[in-house]
Design a protein around this motif. Sequence first.
Motif, short mmCIF file in Angstrom:
data_model
loop_
_atom_site.label_atom_id
_atom_site.label_comp_id
_atom_site.label_asym_id
_atom_site.label_seq_id
_atom_site.Cartn_x
_atom_site.Cartn_y
_atom_site.Cartn_z
N THR B 251 0.83 -1.10 0.02
CA THR B 251 -0.14 0.10 0.08
C THR B 251 0.99 1.21 0.03
O THR B 251 1.91 1.17 0.77
CB THR B 251 -1.00 0.01 1.13
OG1 THR B 251 -1.70 -1.14 1.16
CG2 THR B 251 -1.76 1.19 1.16
N ALA B 252 0.65 1.94 -0.83
CA ALA B 252 1.52 3.32 -1.11
C ALA B 252 1.53 3.91 0.20
O ALA B 252 0.50 4.37 0.92
CB ALA B 252 1.00 4.26 -2.32
N PHE B 253 2.67 4.49 0.43
CA PHE B 253 3.05 5.45 1.58
C PHE B 253 2.95 4.62 3.09
O PHE B 253 3.27 5.32 3.98
CB PHE B 253 2.40 6.72 1.55
CG PHE B 253 2.56 7.60 0.47
CD1 PHE B 253 3.60 8.36 0.21
CD2 PHE B 253 1.55 7.37 -0.59
CE1 PHE B 253 3.69 9.00 -1.14
CE2 PHE B 253 1.42 8.23 -2.02
CZ PHE B 253 2.72 8.67 -2.20
N SER B 254 2.69 3.67 2.90
CA SER B 254 2.86 2.80 4.29
C SER B 254 4.27 2.25 4.48
O SER B 254 5.08 2.37 3.75
CB SER B 254 1.94 1.35 4.16
OG SER B 254 2.65 0.35 3.12
N PRO B 255 4.58 1.93 5.89
CA PRO B 255 5.67 1.52 6.14
C PRO B 255 6.39 0.34 5.57
O PRO B 255 7.58 0.42 5.13
CB PRO B 255 5.82 1.24 7.50
CG PRO B 255 4.39 2.07 8.17
CD PRO B 255 3.59 1.98 7.03
N GLU B 256 5.72 -0.44 4.85
CA GLU B 256 5.90 -1.80 4.16
C GLU B 256 6.15 -1.11 2.88
O GLU B 256 7.29 -1.60 2.28
CB GLU B 256 4.79 -2.65 4.07
CG GLU B 256 4.35 -3.05 5.44
CD GLU B 256 4.82 -4.59 5.57
OE1 GLU B 256 4.53 -5.46 4.96
OE2 GLU B 256 5.55 -4.83 6.66
N SER B 259 9.60 0.25 2.91
CA SER B 259 11.01 -0.94 3.20
C SER B 259 11.07 -1.46 1.70
O SER B 259 12.04 -1.79 1.60
CB SER B 259 10.51 -2.14 4.12
OG SER B 259 9.75 -1.51 5.40
N GLY B 260 9.91 -1.60 1.06
CA GLY B 260 9.90 -2.04 -0.19
C GLY B 260 10.80 -1.46 -1.11
O GLY B 260 11.48 -2.03 -2.12
#
Lengths: 330, 427
Positions: B251-256, B259-260
């Motif tokens: 999901t855009a702008f999520s912490p994940e 990390s991506g």
Amino acid sequence: MTLSEELATDDQRTPQPGDGPRGRSGWRHRLARLDVKASPYLYIAPFFVVFAVVGLFPLLYTGYISLFRWELGSDNPTFIGLQNYVELFADNQFYRTLTNTFSIFLLSSGPQIVIAVLLAALLNSRLRTPTGWRVGVLLPYAASLVAIGIIFANLFGPKYGLVNSVFQFFGLDRIDWQANRFASHIAIAVMVNWRWTGYNALIILAAMKAIPKELYEAARVDGASAVRQFRSVTLPLLRPTLVFVIITSTIGGLQIFTEPKLFDAMPGSNNGGSTNQFQTVTLYMYQTAFESQHFGYASAIAWVLFLVILVVASVNFLLTRRIASTGGPS
Amino acid sequence: MLRALLTCVSAVALVAAAGCGSSSGGTDQANTANGPVELTVATFTEFGYEDLLKEYEQAHSNIKITQRKTGQGGPYHQEFLTKLAAGSGLADVQALEEGHLSDFLDKSAKFNDLNQIGPQGLQDRWLKWKYDAGKSKDGKLIGYGTDIGPLAMCYRTDMFAAAGLPTDPAGVKSLFATWDSYFAAGDQFTKATGKAWFDSSAQVFNAMINQLDTGYLNTDDTLAIESNPGIKKSWDQVTSAATHGQSAKLTAFSPEWNSGFKQGAFATKTCPSWMLGVVKEQAGPENAGKWAVTDAFPNGGGNWGGSYLTVPTQSKHPKEAAELAAWLTAPEQQLKAFKKTGNFPSQVKAMESPELLATTNDYFGATKIGELFAAQAKKVTKAQYKGPKDGQIQENVTSPALSAVEQGKSPSDGWQQVVDGAKKLVR
């Protein structure tokens, strides 16, 4: 003239208008009586005035708005009677969010109170530096809710989160904490519990400290084990405090908002996940009012939630009374 | 109780402040000739206006300016909408982001028509599509354009090389010619490397929808989701690519998602001008030199982001506010703001300035990004019609539905979620 004389003369004769000093003293007397009768009300009035302004009025006005189709900023809302409620009771998303709310509430409040009682019992035993432990237990409560939300959302990240890495290390399956409905509820409940358990433990600890030592001594003389003492002395005497803790956590648990909002991977989103799998009723209400701008409908949600909380709180009240009293020494 | 009391006190303070504000506003109006005019400018994130506002104050001795800055765009626009509805509390000059524009154009009666109260003859200052997008249906100009977000494509050269794809701008041109060629290249890439082609379905889908003539609503404000075949076609293309493993499902702008970038979880990214900063920050120095940006974008160009300056009717000094807004959005000023923040100007003159054209970005292999994005901005031919709640449909209906498909929902069920969700929102 002394006060007793004044009272005595008052009893003999009712003052006439223009009676000079007599009339004034009668007025003073009435003022004194008024003081006794009305002052207490005046002293507590600030609370009720503030409550009327910031509690009762919004409550009633919300009810009024819920009878309209009211767009935020619209100049002419249309009266539609109970149509919003009719729509609400046929709204799948509402039931979905209600289920989510109860699921998260049960997953948080249940374990939270059990752990809080046990934690309080531990803190009540002879520990070194008791103040240090008590402060330690309260620390999560002092942390900023937003910071907790962001950190937990990171920990429970499906791909790069720490929790999944630990699971993998122990040979367990990775869990998609965002996509899986039940897993997301657990993650949010963990967040809530981490923050509130210590707080509740301290309240319960205070109640435990107030239990007279003699009761335990008597129980020990009767040969009760520590567990038995806890069950038969501590728990029943904690009843009023437990009722308080359970009711406040019910009210808080059913209004849970910040944790699911921050848990969503999409920053700032009120969706509660891709299919609203962890959207709570308050989050849905907020989204309806301030994003979709359907004020009337959001007000209807608010009122139904209010009634739901009332019902659940009273059920809890009755249940805790029963449970705590059946376990009592009677 | 204490909290309730505090709320009450602060509410009283607010009312008092508002009271003071309006009364002082009244006296200002009466004394425009001799007293100073106090203007407020409300912006979110970074507009780069701090020095410019000081400069304007020095040039206009009778004007005093206060800037109200908000960190995040989301809460800023929510507050904007609430105060617009309440009829008070807004600044004289309010910044408004393109993604939220559709919610505000709908309420054009609460904004001044800048063509009437502002300086005349400004319409050629901006790219035509930028200017047109700031006009309401009844032809009122509610905002002067500040910056834009022309779309280009960012890609990882090292990952392209590993998959046997060309890595130089001339070579990737054919991959990024159309969406069909883009997804075909994606299939080739994922088969070769087992890695994802793009970061998230929604990030690709939004860019595709932005290229259509109308958004999620027709020009008569009825829902276009079921009637516009372009929307369904884009849906089918993206979801099919996602089910073939092309999406990194972040999901855009999520912490994940952040990390991506570090992990190299995907090889391409739809890249508006302001995204370069995001890529650099998230991918970090360890990935320097791996990212490239190119002016080849599927189906031509597109725009994502950029803002406007509006003057709400509740302003006590609409004329002075419009003058200030017109000055701030002049090419010279926006060029200065560009140098400070990197916000790409929407003014034709600014885009032709040698300074801007010579701007390079070292993180992206010293590409001449000024020239590149100016070219991309000119590829946009017309402003897309975005009806009321268009932005909300994207944020709260299609993006979650695409993410649901990434999480395992079937594309047809996901489409049903889109149709139902949009109908519920627009009613």
